[in-house]
Write an enzyme that holds these catalytic residues in place. Structure first.
Site, PDB file in Angstrom:
ATOM      1  N   SER A 146       0.892  -1.165   0.040  1.00  0.00           N
ATOM      2  CA  SER A 146      -0.111  -0.012   0.121  1.00  0.00           C
ATOM      3  C   SER A 146       0.881   1.267  -0.083  1.00  0.00           C
ATOM      4  O   SER A 146       2.196   1.228   0.449  1.00  0.00           O
ATOM      5  CB  SER A 146      -0.556   0.147   1.400  1.00  0.00           C
ATOM      6  OG  SER A 146      -1.489   1.116   1.480  1.00  0.00           O
ATOM      7  N   TYR A 159      -2.359  -0.110  10.144  1.00  0.00           N
ATOM      8  CA  TYR A 159      -2.678  -0.557   8.631  1.00  0.00           C
ATOM      9  C   TYR A 159      -1.324  -0.457   7.920  1.00  0.00           C
ATOM     10  O   TYR A 159      -0.569  -1.351   7.467  1.00  0.00           O
ATOM     11  CB  TYR A 159      -3.779  -0.122   7.954  1.00  0.00           C
ATOM     12  CG  TYR A 159      -3.869  -0.541   6.570  1.00  0.00           C
ATOM     13  CD1 TYR A 159      -4.672  -1.536   6.297  1.00  0.00           C
ATOM     14  CD2 TYR A 159      -3.098   0.179   5.615  1.00  0.00           C
ATOM     15  CE1 TYR A 159      -4.755  -1.844   4.970  1.00  0.00           C
ATOM     16  CE2 TYR A 159      -3.631   0.075   4.220  1.00  0.00           C
ATOM     17  CZ  TYR A 159      -3.967  -1.113   4.019  1.00  0.00           C
ATOM     18  OH  TYR A 159      -4.500  -1.473   2.384  1.00  0.00           O
TER      19      TYR A 159
HETATM   20  N1  LIG Z   1      -8.520  -0.040  -1.498  1.00  0.00           N
HETATM   21  C1  LIG Z   1      -7.794   0.460  -1.618  1.00  0.00           C
HETATM   22  O1  LIG Z   1      -7.574   1.923  -1.404  1.00  0.00           O
HETATM   23  C2  LIG Z   1      -6.496  -0.201  -1.301  1.00  0.00           C
HETATM   24  C3  LIG Z   1      -5.151   0.626  -1.357  1.00  0.00           C
HETATM   25  C4  LIG Z   1      -3.839   0.033  -1.112  1.00  0.00           C
HETATM   26  C5  LIG Z   1      -3.764  -1.288  -0.753  1.00  0.00           C
HETATM   27  N2  LIG Z   1      -5.001  -1.999  -0.693  1.00  0.00           N
HETATM   28  C6  LIG Z   1      -5.126  -3.405  -0.734  1.00  0.00           C
HETATM   29  O2  LIG Z   1      -5.473  -4.149  -1.740  1.00  0.00           O
HETATM   30  C7  LIG Z   1      -6.149  -5.424  -1.516  1.00  0.00           C
HETATM   31  C8  LIG Z   1      -7.443  -5.505  -1.928  1.00  0.00           C
HETATM   32  O3  LIG Z   1      -8.364  -4.570  -1.786  1.00  0.00           O
HETATM   33  P1  LIG Z   1      -9.675  -3.843  -2.217  1.00  0.00           P
HETATM   34  O4  LIG Z   1     -10.035  -2.699  -2.379  1.00  0.00           O
HETATM   35  O5  LIG Z   1      -9.928  -4.981  -3.456  1.00  0.00           O
HETATM   36  O6  LIG Z   1     -10.681  -4.756  -0.888  1.00  0.00           O
HETATM   37  P2  LIG Z   1     -11.969  -5.214  -0.757  1.00  0.00           P
HETATM   38  O7  LIG Z   1     -12.930  -4.583  -1.496  1.00  0.00           O
HETATM   39  O8  LIG Z   1     -12.506  -4.972   0.674  1.00  0.00           O
HETATM   40  O9  LIG Z   1     -12.011  -6.662  -1.012  1.00  0.00           O
HETATM   41  C9  LIG Z   1     -11.219  -7.723   0.022  1.00  0.00           C
HETATM   42  C10 LIG Z   1     -11.480  -9.110  -0.538  1.00  0.00           C
HETATM   43  O10 LIG Z   1     -10.440  -9.755   0.408  1.00  0.00           O
HETATM   44  C11 LIG Z   1     -11.633 -10.789   1.161  1.00  0.00           C
HETATM   45  N3  LIG Z   1     -11.407 -10.762   2.699  1.00  0.00           N
HETATM   46  C12 LIG Z   1     -11.502  -9.655   3.494  1.00  0.00           C
HETATM   47  N4  LIG Z   1     -11.258  -9.963   4.822  1.00  0.00           N
HETATM   48  C13 LIG Z   1     -10.987 -11.198   4.762  1.00  0.00           C
HETATM   49  C14 LIG Z   1     -10.792 -12.331   5.701  1.00  0.00           C
HETATM   50  N5  LIG Z   1     -10.573 -11.914   6.896  1.00  0.00           N
HETATM   51  N6  LIG Z   1     -10.488 -13.680   5.463  1.00  0.00           N
HETATM   52  C15 LIG Z   1     -10.496 -13.854   4.127  1.00  0.00           C
HETATM   53  N7  LIG Z   1     -10.960 -12.988   2.959  1.00  0.00           N
HETATM   54  C16 LIG Z   1     -10.861 -11.685   3.420  1.00  0.00           C
HETATM   55  C17 LIG Z   1     -12.924 -10.054   0.861  1.00  0.00           C
HETATM   56  O11 LIG Z   1     -13.662 -11.520   0.877  1.00  0.00           O
HETATM   57  P3  LIG Z   1     -15.701 -11.109   1.293  1.00  0.00           P
HETATM   58  O12 LIG Z   1     -16.055 -10.376   0.104  1.00  0.00           O
HETATM   59  O13 LIG Z   1     -16.032 -12.560   1.403  1.00  0.00           O
HETATM   60  O14 LIG Z   1     -15.356 -10.415   2.666  1.00  0.00           O
HETATM   61  C18 LIG Z   1     -12.618  -9.635  -0.482  1.00  0.00           C
HETATM   62  O15 LIG Z   1     -12.597 -10.714  -1.444  1.00  0.00           O
HETATM   63  C19 LIG Z   1      -5.798  -5.406   0.134  1.00  0.00           C
HETATM   64  O16 LIG Z   1      -4.824  -6.205   0.629  1.00  0.00           O
HETATM   65  C20 LIG Z   1      -5.937  -3.990   0.477  1.00  0.00           C
HETATM   66  O17 LIG Z   1      -5.058  -3.774   1.821  1.00  0.00           O
HETATM   67  C21 LIG Z   1      -6.351  -1.383  -0.903  1.00  0.00           C
END
Ligand SMILES: NC(=O)c1ccc[n+]([C@@H]2O[C@H](COP(=O)([O-])OP(=O)(O)OC[C@H]3O[C@@H](n4cnc5c(N)ncnc54)[C@H](OP(=O)(O)O)[C@@H]3O)[C@@H](O)[C@H]2O)c1
Length: 254
Positions: A146, A159
């Site tokens: 991130s 985080y």
């Molecule tokens: N969004 C941002 O701004 C951002 C920025 C930098 C980095 N990231 C990183 O990018 C990655 C993806 O982010 P995203 O925005 O796509 O997130 P998201 O929309 O919240 O999707 C998260 C995914 O992870 C799964 N998940 C969440 N909690 C879990 C748990 N306890 N056990 C197993 N699976 C779990 C969810 O499954 P369910 O749908 O079944 O809950 C979903 O498939 C993450 O590692 C995040 O830290 C995100």
């Protein structure tokens, strides 16, 4: 970019947002894909169906990574590879599942810190360790870091430092797996317009405006901005890229 036909990928958190986008991009380039999700079965089934529509094999496995369940997932992945992928080994491990945490430093509880540690750091660590015997030589491992591993967002003290740790883990793993001709890298988005940030974007629109203003390309990221870079790291063209942190943030806080 070269085809990924015949390759098998595991994308954790592949049911929606960035993980889904990565799963579909890898499938569109020819890979079969296992995805994991925590609870959103409908979204996971939809992703599986979209991958199958591309002519690729797909399976969804449910696991809650907030407990000490990485071992269970390793067992489930090994069984799925045997049952649904002709006993193939994994070529790509995309450690994408993650949770957000936005709590002022003075209010972060040990429970909160442990939860973020389990999902965002311990799970990718233990999954990598457990899955290495099930991975093919020449395989690729990608961690999702991130921007907050590089710059400070005041409410993200639980985080950001753990994302920095994941980015460092990529280097350690790269050194570990190099002798097997495997690579490990971290891809680090800035702020993405996904469900992950929905609550914060709705309650604090001024933060979104601020972040956008601090971004060279003047907008939030979308999964589509990031998934191609992850697919590139899985491609033959990226065979000599390892131990790197690649920020895909539109140039935030330059
Ligand atoms: N969004 C941002 O701004 C951002 C920025 C930098 C980095 N990231 C990183 O990018 C990655 C993806 O982010 P995203 O925005 O796509 O997130 P998201 O929309 O919240 O999707 C998260 C995914 O992870 C799964 N998940 C969440 N909690 C879990 C748990 N306890 N056990 C197993 N699976 C779990 C969810 O499954 P369910 O749908 O079944 O809950 C979903 O498939 C993450 O590692 C995040 O830290 C995100």
């Amino acid at each position: 970019m070269s085809s990924l036909e015949g390759k098998v990928a595991l994308v954790t958190g592949g049911s929606r947002s960035l993980g889904k986008s990565v799963a579909l991009t890898l499938a569109a380039r020819g890979a079969d894909v296992l995805i994991t999700y925590r609870s959103a079965k409908g979204e996971a089934d939809e992703t599986v169906s979209e991958i199958r529509d591309l002519g690729r094999r797909a399976v969804a496995l449910s696991v809650d990574l907030s407990g000490e369940s990485a071992g269970e997932l390793v067992t489930a992945v090994a069984a799925a590879l045997g049952e649904s992928f002709d006993g193939a080994k994994l070529d790509f491990l995309i450690n994408n599942a993650g949770i957000n945490s936005q709590v002022p430093f003075s209010k972060v509880s040990l429970d909160e810190l442990n939860k973020v540690f389990q999902v965002n750091y311990a799970a990718p660590f233990m999954l990598t360790q457990g899955l290495l015997p099930h991975m093919a030589d020449g395989g690729r491992i990608v961690y999702i870091g991130s921007g907050t591993g590089r710059f400070v967002v005041p409410t993200m003290s639980a985080y950001g430092p753990l994302k920095a740790a994941v980015e460092t883990l990529a280097r350690y793993v790269a050194a570990e797996v190099g002798p097997r001709n495997m690579t490990a890298n971290a891809v680090s988005p800035g702020m993405l317009d996904t469900a992950f940030n929905k609550e914060g974007m709705e309650s604090h629109p001024e933060v979104t405006d601020y972040i956008t203003g601090m971004t060279a390309l003047n907008r939030l990221g979308k999964p589509d901005d990031v998934c191609g870079v992850i697919a590139f790291l899985c491609s033959p063209e990226a065979k000599f890229v390892t131990g790197q942190r690649i920020e895909v943030s539109g140039g935030i806080y330059l």
